[in-house]
Motif scaffolding. Structure first.
Motif, mmCIF file in Angstrom:
data_model
loop_
_atom_site.group_PDB
_atom_site.id
_atom_site.type_symbol
_atom_site.label_atom_id
_atom_site.label_comp_id
_atom_site.label_asym_id
_atom_site.label_seq_id
_atom_site.Cartn_x
_atom_site.Cartn_y
_atom_site.Cartn_z
ATOM 1 N N THR A 53 -22.626 -73.364 136.323
ATOM 2 C CA THR A 53 -22.610 -72.081 137.016
ATOM 3 C C THR A 53 -21.975 -72.211 138.391
ATOM 4 O OG1 THR A 53 -24.631 -71.445 135.858
ATOM 5 C CG2 THR A 53 -24.049 -70.161 137.800
ATOM 6 N N ILE A 56 -18.213 -72.511 137.930
ATOM 7 C CA ILE A 56 -17.614 -71.209 137.598
ATOM 8 C C ILE A 56 -17.518 -70.340 138.836
ATOM 9 C CG2 ILE A 56 -18.042 -69.059 136.337
ATOM 10 C CD1 ILE A 56 -19.112 -70.800 134.044
ATOM 11 N N GLU A 57 -18.556 -70.349 139.661
ATOM 12 C CA GLU A 57 -18.525 -69.558 140.891
ATOM 13 C C GLU A 57 -17.441 -70.064 141.841
ATOM 14 O OE1 GLU A 57 -20.115 -66.741 141.527
ATOM 15 O OE2 GLU A 57 -20.945 -66.880 139.505
ATOM 16 N N ILE A 59 -14.638 -71.581 140.941
ATOM 17 C CA ILE A 59 -13.346 -71.217 140.354
ATOM 18 C C ILE A 59 -13.057 -69.747 140.586
ATOM 19 C CG2 ILE A 59 -12.155 -70.902 138.148
ATOM 20 C CD1 ILE A 59 -13.460 -73.549 137.253
ATOM 21 N N LYS A 60 -14.072 -68.902 140.450
ATOM 22 C CA LYS A 60 -13.868 -67.477 140.714
ATOM 23 C C LYS A 60 -13.534 -67.250 142.175
ATOM 24 C CE LYS A 60 -16.669 -65.482 137.043
ATOM 25 N NZ LYS A 60 -17.882 -64.713 136.720
ATOM 26 N N LYS A 63 -9.845 -67.561 142.928
ATOM 27 C CA LYS A 63 -9.018 -66.516 142.319
ATOM 28 C C LYS A 63 -7.944 -67.111 141.403
ATOM 29 C CE LYS A 63 -9.732 -63.289 146.084
ATOM 30 N NZ LYS A 63 -9.113 -62.450 147.100
ATOM 31 N N GLU A 65 -7.767 -66.856 138.178
ATOM 32 C CA GLU A 65 -7.356 -65.925 137.124
ATOM 33 C C GLU A 65 -6.166 -65.094 137.592
ATOM 34 O OE1 GLU A 65 -10.367 -63.495 135.317
ATOM 35 O OE2 GLU A 65 -11.850 -65.084 135.519
ATOM 36 N N GLU A 66 -6.246 -64.605 138.813
ATOM 37 C CA GLU A 66 -5.159 -63.793 139.356
ATOM 38 C C GLU A 66 -3.880 -64.624 139.492
ATOM 39 O OE1 GLU A 66 -4.128 -61.432 143.483
ATOM 40 O OE2 GLU A 66 -6.226 -61.690 142.903
#
Length: 97
Positions: A53, A56-57, A59-60, A63, A65-66
């Protein structure tokens, strides 16, 4: 004197009844082998979930994904441009007049 006797008896009864309301100490239950193993696996599982978790936080937070979407869009645009150029060159090679 009667009042003193009644008060003494009441205090004695109160002391005896208060003694009976004490909670007995509970001995710690000794865990069996299976419960120890289960507890260990559960702690490892919880630790792994918490670590995943956190990753993942993080990695988010970056950014990614963008950035990946932008990289894909730029790559497909460039690839389609060069594919058009190669297609045009091949057309002129095979169908030259």
């Amino acid at each position: 004197m009667n009042k003193l006797l009644v008060i003494t008896v009441l205090v004695a009864l109160l002391a005896l009844s208060a003694d009976s309301f004490r909670m007995p100490r509970q001995a710690e239950e000794e865990q069996g082998t299976i419960s120890k193993i289960t507890g260990t696996f559960r702690s490892y599982y919880d630790s792994a979930i918490n670590t995943a978790t956190e990753y993942i936080e993080n990695i988010k937070g970056l950014k990614l994904e963008e950035k990946a979407k932008n990289l894909y869009a730029d790559t497909t645009e460039v690839a389609s441009t060069y594919a058009g150029i190669v297609q045009d060159q091949l057309y002129h090679i095979f169908y030259s007049q």
